[in-house]
Write a protein that holds these residues in place. Structure first.
Motif, PDB file in Angstrom:
ATOM      1  N   SER A  20       0.826  -1.203   0.000  1.00 53.99           N
ATOM      2  CA  SER A  20       0.000   0.000   0.000  1.00 53.99           C
ATOM      3  C   SER A  20       0.865   1.260   0.000  1.00 53.99           C
ATOM      4  O   SER A  20       1.657   1.471   0.919  1.00 53.99           O
ATOM      5  CB  SER A  20      -0.918   0.008   1.228  1.00 53.99           C
ATOM      6  N   THR A  72       0.385   5.467  -0.619  1.00 55.07           N
ATOM      7  CA  THR A  72      -0.484   6.618  -0.863  1.00 55.07           C
ATOM      8  C   THR A  72       0.393   7.805  -1.224  1.00 55.07           C
ATOM      9  O   THR A  72       1.384   8.082  -0.543  1.00 55.07           O
ATOM     10  CB  THR A  72      -1.315   6.947   0.385  1.00 55.07           C
ATOM     11  N   THR A 112       0.709  11.986  -2.234  1.00 52.58           N
ATOM     12  CA  THR A 112       0.110  13.321  -2.166  1.00 52.58           C
ATOM     13  C   THR A 112       1.101  14.316  -2.763  1.00 52.58           C
ATOM     14  O   THR A 112       2.280  14.321  -2.396  1.00 52.58           O
ATOM     15  CB  THR A 112      -0.201  13.724  -0.713  1.00 52.58           C
TER      16      THR A 112
END
Length: 296
Positions: A185, A187, A189
């Motif tokens: 995983s 993520t 930004t």
């Protein structure tokens, strides 16, 4: 009074609870925003409340009754300083989730820190050889929240388009944060404060900084890029952070990279011009980093 000396002005134009001071010189043109705003390619409005809240009716939440703390754990002390600072020395950190707009607890809950905004007296000034910088006008204890790195939240494609379109003399303000949660995983930004941003856009890089960055989620799944004091900081000291994410000589991007991650990183930095670092640290890497990675 010397007429040539201009009084200090508030860079935020009253948008911060504490004025962001600067004196005399003309600043770059940009729109001040204390919070992240939705930019090109971003599919989620950062101001939209998307996380669930607790039902605590107490003045300050406790783990015995607060669903937020039971799910994510304590991140702050009762005085609002960050806990478990030692873990950030190794390029990893626990996820930080604050109580939010849907929570029933009070605004003074100890699990509300970053969302309260700027609380310190900061000043934007012109450095000797690195353009603009930020210094503190008061002492800052280790673990204290200092400010956000706020700006437009954009997609990877838009971030790369903006970077490749920059001229060599232009500053690159885009921070790319990659959060690793387990082995599969990741993520990402991307925040660009070039046109819309806050005082964080003026912070300089250092290979031996006194601040470090943590993604903090408050109301939205999009994290706020919060900067905390990695050590006790003296008044009048310049505030800096490592653009690669650490606050020691270790480089989180190097520590966390696997072969596949390294290949992704290489594709992202291909064609981008590295800029020289002038931080002056003994173990200076000579070039500014191009990415920031954090392990949860």
């Amino acid at each position: 009074m010397d007429a040539s000396v201009r009084p200090a002005m508030d860079l935020s134009g009253g948008l911060e609870d504490v004025p962001v001071l600067f004196e005399g010189l003309t600043l770059p043109t940009f729109q001040y925003s204390p919070d992240n705003v939705q930019g090109l390619g971003c599919t989620v409005d950062p101001s939209e409340v998307t996380l669930p809240g607790c039902s605590c009716l107490s003045h300050s939440c406790s783990s015995e009754s607060c669903s937020c703390l039971q799910t994510h754990g304590h991140s702050y002390s009762r005085t609002g300083t960050l806990l478990e600072l030692s873990r950030t020395d190794f390029g990893c950190c626990s996820p930080v989730f604050e109580c939010n707009a849907l929570c029933a607890c009070s605004d003074t809950c100890s699990n509300r820190v970053v969302q309260r905004g700027l609380r310190l007296k900061l000043e934007v000034f012109h450095t000797r050889n690195r353009g603009w910088g930020v210094r503190t006008l008061e002492e800052i204890p280790r673990g204290t929240f200092v400010c956000e790195y706020a700006g437009e939240v954009i997609s990877f494609g838009e971030a790369r388009r903006r970077q490749l379109g920059q001229k060599s003399e232009e500053n690159n303000y885009i921070i790319a944060v990659r959060e690793h949660a387990g082995t599969a995983s990741i993520t990402e930004t991307f925040v660009d404060p070039a046109q819309v941003g806050n005082v964080g856009r003026f912070l300089n890089h250092s290979c031996l900084p006194n601040l470090f960055m943590l993604p903090v989620r408050v109301h939205s799944v999009i994290p706020r890029l919060a900067l905390f004091a990695g050590r006790d900081i003296d008044a009048q000291e310049e505030l800096t952070f490592d653009y690669s994410g650490g606050h020691t000589s270790q480089n989180p991007a190097e520590l966390l990279s696997t072969q596949s991650d390294a290949a992704v990183q290489a594709s992202r930095t291909d064609g981008l011009q590295r800029k020289a670092c002038h931080c002056g640290a003994k173990k200076c890497t000579q070039f500014l980093p191009l990415d920031l990675s954090i392990l949860n």
